[in-house]
Motif scaffolding. Sequence first.
Motif: not given
Lengths: 225, 254
Positions: A68-74
Amino acid sequence: MPREEFDRGLQLLEDDLLNLSSMVEKSILRSIDALKNRDLKLAEEIIFQDNYIDEKTTQIEEKCIHLIATQQPIATDLRKIVVFLLISNELERIGDYAEGIAKISIAMGNEPPLKPLIDIPIMAEKTSSMLKNSIDSLVNRDIVTATSIMSADDEIDDLYKKVYKDLLRFMLEDSKTIQRATYLLWVAHDLERTADRATNIAERVIYLVTGKSDEYSESNSNNID
Amino acid sequence: MNTILEAQHLNVWYGDFHALKNVDLKIQDQKITAFIGPSGCGKSTLLRCFNRMNDLVTTAKVDGNIIYKGTNINSKSIDPIKIRSQIGMVFQKPNPFPKSIFANIAFGLKVNGFKGNMEEAVEESLTKAALWDEVKDRLDKSALTLSGGQQQRLCIARALAVRPQLILMDEPASALDPIATLAVEELIRDLSSYITIVIVTHNMQQAARVSDETVFLMVDDQRSGYIVEHDNTKQIFTQPKDERTEAYITGRFS
């Protein structure tokens, strides 16, 4: 293709989760074996191995947070990570129920059995099958199987009520059975809660696939831990 | 919800190149609408139709209606200068005039024949653009002495001075550092309480953070841009209906 590393990270996360689920499934089945066979050594082993389950859960949580912190998933990616995080928590709690059953085995020690175990092994079998199906529904993103788990949970609830009544009868007829009956009641309760958590897993799978969580929110509203 | 601007069957050509195909779109009043999509999908072209900026491109041809508050502003009989006083624009790179901070704001007002108190009007615009406190003691200094982020907020203040109802922003934060970007984003959110904003952005997270509505555009085989999906931003970024939108926002193609 873009995001290869992210996709690899998601796949590794799912692999870890499946690994955790098989550890937990094994643990719950073995806890009933230990109870049936009065196998104290196996019970101790289950209690010790719960540490591995906790450790694996922590690893999964850390991986989720890292992604979540590194890939900014949506969108689907985000749902996947959130669902994996929630399911890992459900599995960890099921591991705790297995540990609880193992501790009851040890507490019962060599006391004579109250009665032959019939309904509890049936509950255990059905519960572990629910757990297995919930994980299969996750692997196959199969909402039909996931939905069927909700009705299977009703069967477990009915079995739990039956076990409760039977044990209550023992206790009313002979107060000397109270302690042993209470132990078995705890076991049945742990299995009933395991089934509830398998249902939660199935609900998360439905959310993962459909993006909707409002359809099943009522099913667990009566749960008490 | 009220529509402030509507594109009806809009098509844009640059010479023979069909840049934008059959766009039908409603922009909601006092909302922030973000245009996202891969490079060359026509986001900026579409944005520039809304205040007739494409008139400045000699090869450009814009077909279709753009209804702004009941009037088709894509009509030759409508003066584009008048449109631009109501529909302002902020560009990717801050482009202050090489004049004082004060003169930058006052310029548009003078051009539009403003007769009121200029000091008050300048202060009001700079306050709205969250820049007043930073520049109030050096209004006579050149705008070029400001940082990039301040220059961009000055350009927003300049656009606000003529009291437009709609501001078009073409990647307004792409040349700014992360802190200045957040300041501009906060400003955009504040402005949306009384103004409509349409923003083109390459930054997906920015669209998710600032906008109420998101429009996703793509290019077809002829490299013409078209709208794939238009929905509220929460829907687009959590559960897009079209798998092409999902692939784009999750970074599976660019």
